[in-house]
Design a protein around this motif. Structure first.
Motif, short mmCIF file in Angstrom:
data_model
loop_
_atom_site.label_atom_id
_atom_site.label_comp_id
_atom_site.label_asym_id
_atom_site.label_seq_id
_atom_site.Cartn_x
_atom_site.Cartn_y
_atom_site.Cartn_z
N SER A 46 0.84 -1.20 0.00
CA SER A 46 0.00 0.00 0.00
C SER A 46 0.87 1.24 0.00
N GLN A 47 0.49 2.22 -0.82
CA GLN A 47 1.24 3.46 -0.91
C GLN A 47 0.51 4.57 -0.16
N VAL A 48 0.86 4.74 1.10
CA VAL A 48 0.32 5.81 1.93
C VAL A 48 1.48 6.47 2.65
N ARG A 53 2.84 0.08 7.94
CA ARG A 53 1.91 -0.48 6.97
C ARG A 53 1.78 -1.98 7.13
N GLY A 54 2.90 -2.65 7.43
CA GLY A 54 2.85 -4.09 7.59
C GLY A 54 1.96 -4.50 8.74
N LYS A 55 2.13 -3.84 9.87
CA LYS A 55 1.31 -4.16 11.04
C LYS A 55 -0.16 -3.82 10.83
N VAL A 85 -5.93 4.09 0.88
CA VAL A 85 -5.00 3.51 -0.08
C VAL A 85 -5.56 3.68 -1.49
N GLU A 86 -4.87 4.46 -2.31
CA GLU A 86 -5.32 4.70 -3.68
C GLU A 86 -4.31 4.21 -4.72
N ALA A 87 -3.14 3.76 -4.25
CA ALA A 87 -2.11 3.24 -5.16
C ALA A 87 -1.34 2.14 -4.46
N LEU A 88 -0.77 1.24 -5.26
CA LEU A 88 -0.01 0.11 -4.75
C LEU A 88 1.33 0.02 -5.47
N LEU A 89 2.30 -0.56 -4.80
CA LEU A 89 3.57 -0.88 -5.43
C LEU A 89 3.67 -2.40 -5.48
#
Length: 371
Positions: A46-48, A53-55, A85-89
């Motif tokens: 997740s790109q925030v 983010r993992g937890k 979350v609007e974008a992902l890597l």
């Protein structure tokens, strides 16, 4: 200005730092296509503009394009630390032999950049004891010399005979170049991983000095304000969403910070930081109250020390909001200063008795939030 991870990695790549193969996507279909292009297992991130983010469930793995598509569908639209979350890597899943940590930041007290490194990287970096951290201040006139980088690597416990030694030295020097050339306040890699003979930046956190952005025309501009914070900015108010349950409004950055600290002293936690400024009128104050209510607090603490701000203006605005839309939670007001008696009289008409002292008011706000 904080940069998204994918932007930080693109920047790293431009300077020749080793990064995983990956692609930023905004749809499940694009995530599947990216996974197909990369091949093998992938990680969907997740790109925030937030940590942990993992937890928070914002990082997942997928073994094939179909799983990547399904995972992307789960993550897009998710809220992490109050951010959507609007974008992902989507990037290759690395074989990780060891995780390390490295960063460059500004030490305001020393008035110099400080390099912080550790052989213990990963999600729990905050828990690493001081004895396992290598901290080195860098003289801006001297810059990042080879001997400085080599000494840092040695103190991290990586011997000169290691295949990673020279790569780490090179990486540290390049990281410092990015830090200085891009007017950064922070450049962080956590984790920096050993994967076979490779040293790879598995994550990227870059923060650029907003006052220097005019010197960085090649950088994409990123806003980290939420919709409520954008609305406040348009009104000329300083507003930051927090994760507590007591709404806060005060007039001045210093008194607002003191209000947050006082609430914490009595066991409370603010839902927001809102500095209504020194000259906010009735309309601005009313809109500020509406912003606070949008956070659904359990109680509200209004702390006004009237100088330029007139107490009767604040009280009139509060009374107007209360009469027009109602305020469904208890409100505590500390109101002293210019026209305080007029303001207090207005508040009494709507059932509020103002406090003289911040400590007493803060303690009451905490009690009401708990009950």
């Amino acid at each position: 200005m904080k940069m998204f991870e994918y932007m930080g990695k693109e920047l790293f790549g431009q300077y020749g730092l080793p990064i995983p193969r990956g692609k930023m996507v905004t749809t499940p279909e694009a995530a599947a296509a990216a996974a197909r292009e990369i091949g093998g297992s992938v990680v969907v991130k997740s790109q925030v503009l937030s940590g942990k983010r993992g937890k928070s469930g914002g990082i997942k793995f997928a073994d094939n394009p179909e799983e990547a598509k399904a995972t992307a569908g789960e993550l897009l639209g998710l809220t992490i630390q109050g951010l959507r979350v609007e974008a992902l890597l989507v990037e290759e899943k690395l074989k990780i032999d060891k995780e390390l940590y490295i960063s460059l930041a500004i030490d305001g007290a020393a008035k110099q950049p400080v390099l912080i490194a550790s052989a213990q990287g990963g999600m729990e970096i905050e828990e690493v004891s001081e004895e396992h951290l290598v901290k080195t201040h860098i003289d801006p006139e001297l810059g990042m010399q080879d001997f400085i980088a080599r000494e840092v690597v040695r103190r991290m416990g990586v011997p000169r005979t290691s295949p990673h030694h020279q790569e780490l030295v090179k990486l540290i020097k390049t990281l410092y170049k990015i830090f200085t050339e891009k007017d950064a306040e922070l450049v962080e890699i956590n984790p920096l991983v050993f994967s076979g003979d490779r040293v790879i930046a598995a994550d990227a956190k870059v923060t650029v000095d907003e006052e220097a952005l005019y010197r960085q025309p090649g950088l994409l501009q990123v806003t980290e304000r939420t919709s409520a914070e954008e609305a406040a900015h348009a009104l000329g108010l300083s507003f930051v969403e927090l994760d507590g349950d007591i709404g806060v409004m005060a007039n001045g950055a210093g008194i607002t910070m003191a209000t947050l600290d006082t609430l914490a002293f009595y066991g409370g936690k603010a839902a927001n930081f809102l500095d209504a400024g020194g000259g906010t009128g009735e309309e601005g104050t009313a809109k500020a109250l509406e912003l606070i209510l949008s956070r659904n607090p359990k109680s509200i603490f209004i702390n006004i020390f009237g100088g330029i701000t007139r107490c009767d203006d604040v009280a009139r605005a509060f009374a107007s909001v209360k009469k027009k839309r109602g305020i469904p939670v208890p409100v505590v007001v500390r109101l002293v200063g210019t026209n305080q008696e007029q303001g207090r009289a207005i508040l009494r008409e709507v059932g509020i008795e103002a406090y003289d002292f911040m400590q007493d008011a803060a303690q009451k706000a905490v009690e009401l939030a708990r009950s």
